[in-house]
Design a protein around this motif. Structure first.
Motif, PDB file in Angstrom:
ATOM      1  N   VAL A 164       0.849  -1.188   0.000  1.00  0.00           N
ATOM      2  CA  VAL A 164       0.000   0.000   0.000  1.00  0.00           C
ATOM      3  C   VAL A 164       0.889   1.243   0.000  1.00  0.00           C
ATOM      4  N   GLY A 165       0.711   2.101  -0.993  1.00  0.00           N
ATOM      5  CA  GLY A 165       1.533   3.295  -1.049  1.00  0.00           C
ATOM      6  C   GLY A 165       0.972   4.342  -1.984  1.00  0.00           C
ATOM      7  N   ASP A 166       1.617   5.507  -1.993  1.00  0.00           N
ATOM      8  CA  ASP A 166       1.107   6.640  -2.768  1.00  0.00           C
ATOM      9  C   ASP A 166       1.789   6.820  -4.113  1.00  0.00           C
ATOM     10  N   ARG A 167       2.819   6.011  -4.410  1.00  0.00           N
ATOM     11  CA  ARG A 167       3.578   6.209  -5.645  1.00  0.00           C
ATOM     12  C   ARG A 167       3.541   4.976  -6.539  1.00  0.00           C
ATOM     13  N   LEU A 168       3.252   5.210  -7.817  1.00  0.00           N
ATOM     14  CA  LEU A 168       3.245   4.126  -8.792  1.00  0.00           C
ATOM     15  C   LEU A 168       4.665   3.662  -9.102  1.00  0.00           C
ATOM     16  N   VAL A 183      -1.966  -1.564  -3.830  1.00  0.00           N
ATOM     17  CA  VAL A 183      -3.050  -0.613  -3.590  1.00  0.00           C
ATOM     18  C   VAL A 183      -2.445   0.781  -3.659  1.00  0.00           C
ATOM     19  N   TRP A 184      -3.006   1.613  -4.508  1.00  0.00           N
ATOM     20  CA  TRP A 184      -2.499   2.970  -4.735  1.00  0.00           C
ATOM     21  C   TRP A 184      -3.340   3.979  -3.972  1.00  0.00           C
ATOM     22  N   CYS A 185      -2.714   4.688  -3.028  1.00  0.00           N
ATOM     23  CA  CYS A 185      -3.372   5.786  -2.308  1.00  0.00           C
ATOM     24  C   CYS A 185      -3.167   7.046  -3.142  1.00  0.00           C
ATOM     25  N   LYS A 186      -4.077   7.281  -4.037  1.00  0.00           N
ATOM     26  CA  LYS A 186      -3.921   8.308  -5.072  1.00  0.00           C
ATOM     27  C   LYS A 186      -3.694   9.708  -4.506  1.00  0.00           C
TER      28      LYS A 186
END
Length: 231
Positions: A164-168, A183-186
């Protein structure tokens, strides 16, 4: 002593190479706004194994990015709503990450905390974060030297893990390289240290990734990668 490599430059180069060769590795399996929206039963929100539509992934471990997923960037301060979300995941009797039934089910990773062997600054950051989360038994990953052995874990297969993180270009790509789910935290962290909502800590590259994800998925028709065996 040889100088440390610029890991941000390494990550950028890897992202560009992946974009050219395997763009599906930059698309997340699930997109949410922030960590606060992470489902407790995450496996139910991921694709079924094909052709058996009834079989969902059995997720046993969460790997959580620190910066702009749990904490505002370059801090070890977890806004209260995000801490409460962690508490829910670790204490809910129905959570697969309950600390009593699955004590090793959550791990925090960072490109700062714990990421530089021998670095006092980054080790202190990791210890500070671990001390805050001691009651939830959530450790911070440490980079090991090649001479150090590894520990056993709660999983037996990489498709039992969700990153789970914010960066692709870092978190989602890492999941792909591991053979795990992403899982992308946009929107990253949207609360300040003082818990005021409405913050936007995303940098330039994070905002570029929003455009890139839409382009790959909608314009180029790139299909999202799934772990081996779930095609």
């Amino acid at each position: 002593m040889a100088p440390l490599l610029n890991t941000n430059l390494q990550a950028f180069n890897l992202t560009v190479s992946t974009l050219l060769k395997q763009p599906s590795h930059l698309l997340p399996n699930l997109t949410i706004s922030t960590f606060l929206d992470l489902p407790e039963q995450i496996g139910a929100h991921l694709p079924s194994r094909s052709p058996n539509e009834g079989e969902k992934p059995n997720i046993k471990a969460l790997i959580l990015d620190k910066d702009n997923t749990l904490c505002p960037p370059n801090t070890t301060s977890i806004p209260t709503p995000y801490l409460q979300k962690l508490e829910q995941l670790r204490t809910s009797p129905t959570s697969p990450f309950n600390l009593k039934t699955n004590p090793d089910g959550v791990l925090i990773v960072s490109n700062t905390a714990g990421s530089r062997p021998g670095s006092r600054r980054y080790e202190n950051e990791a210890r500070t974060l671990e001390e805050k989360l001691r009651y939830l038994r959530i450790p911070v990953f440490r980079v090991r030297s090649s001479s150090e052995g590894g520990d056993g874990g709660v999983i037996t297969r990489p498709d039992e893990v969700v990153v789970v993180g914010d960066r692709l270009g870092t978190d989602t790509l890492m999941a792909a390289q591991m053979g795990s789910w992403s899982v992308w935290c946009k929107d990253g962290v949207t609360h300040s240290v003082s818990n005021e909502p409405g913050m936007d800590y995303r940098g330039f590259l994070a905002k570029v990734e929003i455009v890139l994800e839409r382009y790959l998925r909608e314009t180029k028709g790139v299909k999202v990668r799934v772990p081996k065996g779930w095609e």
